[in-house]
Design an enzyme around this catalytic site. Structure first.
Site, short mmCIF file in Angstrom:
data_model
loop_
_atom_site.label_atom_id
_atom_site.label_comp_id
_atom_site.label_asym_id
_atom_site.label_seq_id
_atom_site.Cartn_x
_atom_site.Cartn_y
_atom_site.Cartn_z
N GLY A 20 0.82 -1.21 0.00
CA GLY A 20 0.00 0.00 0.00
C GLY A 20 0.85 1.25 0.00
N ARG A 87 -0.33 -8.98 -2.90
CA ARG A 87 -0.33 -7.85 -1.96
C ARG A 87 0.60 -8.17 -0.81
NH1 ARG A 87 -1.99 -4.16 1.64
NH2 ARG A 87 -3.25 -4.81 3.43
N VAL A 88 1.47 -7.24 -0.46
CA VAL A 88 2.31 -7.34 0.73
C VAL A 88 1.98 -6.15 1.61
CG1 VAL A 88 4.21 -8.75 -0.15
CG2 VAL A 88 4.21 -6.30 -0.63
N GLY A 89 1.32 -6.42 2.72
CA GLY A 89 0.84 -5.32 3.54
C GLY A 89 0.75 -5.68 5.00
N THR A 90 0.13 -4.80 5.75
CA THR A 90 0.00 -4.99 7.18
C THR A 90 -1.45 -5.22 7.55
OG1 THR A 90 -0.17 -2.60 7.51
CG2 THR A 90 2.02 -3.58 7.71
N GLU A 162 -16.16 3.63 14.91
CA GLU A 162 -16.65 3.52 16.28
C GLU A 162 -17.59 2.33 16.47
OE1 GLU A 162 -18.40 7.24 17.24
OE2 GLU A 162 -16.49 8.35 17.19
N MET A 179 -7.46 -3.53 4.70
CA MET A 179 -8.34 -2.65 3.93
C MET A 179 -8.33 -2.86 2.42
SD MET A 179 -7.85 0.98 6.01
CE MET A 179 -9.33 1.70 5.28
N SER A 202 0.93 -5.96 12.10
CA SER A 202 1.64 -4.76 12.56
C SER A 202 1.17 -4.31 13.93
CB SER A 202 1.46 -3.62 11.56
OG SER A 202 0.09 -3.29 11.44
N ASP A 203 -0.03 -4.71 14.31
CA ASP A 203 -0.55 -4.35 15.62
C ASP A 203 -1.63 -5.35 16.02
OD1 ASP A 203 -3.42 -2.78 15.02
OD2 ASP A 203 -1.97 -2.64 13.40
#
Length: 234
Positions: A20, A87-90, A162, A179, A202-203
């Site tokens: 991304g 895709r290489v992402g988090t 939220e 996403m 990543s989290d």
């Protein structure tokens, strides 16, 4: 050239990695590819082509979210005839047994995006990874001794939400939230191409553990190596 990619047709390989972050694309090109040249700077969304172990590979930033990645992968397939897209992402974990820095192979994805309901007239289309890519990536990860997880991810349309249903998604076995994967798998199916998302945690949404922005940009090499090795074995 296409609207958002300023490359000539021959400048993009038929196998491509899709981070991304355009700066991660630059990092991948400079760290892993030989003879890499930049073919795109339109809107700052960097793209590069080079070789990896003698195989021609491209890497293209896509931006964040379903609308942005949809633009780039559509143009890559439609205007440049790209055949294999990884895709290489988090992602953010929502399962207790999924740890920060684990690598996830997304077998399928659910979403709150309206992309597919609009495309299929209200039908809940189930986007899935290409099995050959998934199997190859899993075998490569195991060869490398990585902590791999394979399963479903959730492609969110909103980063700040939220009313997120993460606890319910976790009960139904979803591993993590990101996403873009729904768009990648759906459009690859439309054009008859191979696609896979290889994601690094990543989290952790449940525990609050996270990595820094710098770490997300310049590390996660294991994920990148799995993606590159998978691409060249096709």
């Amino acid at each position: 050239m296409s609207v958002h990619i300023g490359a000539k047709e021959h400048e993009i390989a038929d196998k491509i990695l899709l981070p991304g972050d355009p700066l991660r694309a630059k990092y991948i090109a400079e760290t892993f590819l030989e003879g890499a040249t930049c073919y795109n700077q339109v809107r700052g969304m960097l793209g590069f082509t080079g070789t990896y172990k003698g195989h021609r590979i491209s890497v293209q930033g896509t931006g964040m979210g379903v609308p942005s990645i949809s633009i780039y992968i559509t143009e890559l397939m439609q205007s440049y005839n790209v055949q294999t897209l990884i895709r290489v992402g988090t992602c953010g974990a929502i399962q207790k047994d999924v740890k920060v820095r684990d690598v996830i192979l997304a077998m399928t994805s659910s979403t709150d995006s309206q992309m597919n309901r609009m495309t299929f007239g209200g039908i809940d289309y189930a986007p899935t990874a290409n099995f050959d890519l998934l199997k190859t990536a899993y075998e490569i990860g195991k060869e490398k001794g990585l902590q791999l997880k394979v399963g479903s991810v959730f492609t969110a349309d909103m980063f700040y939400n939220e009313n997120a249903q993460f606890e319910k998604l976790a009960r139904y076995g979803v591993l993590a939230v990101e996403m873009e994967t729904t768009a990648l798998y759906t459009l690859a199916a439309k054009f008859g191409r191979k696609a896979l998302s290889v994601l690094t945690v990543s989290d952790h949404i449940l525990t609050g553990e996270e990595t820094t922005a710098e770490e997300r940009q310049t590390t996660f090499n294991e994920m990148i190596e799995v993606a590159l090795e998978t691409a060249i074995r096709q």
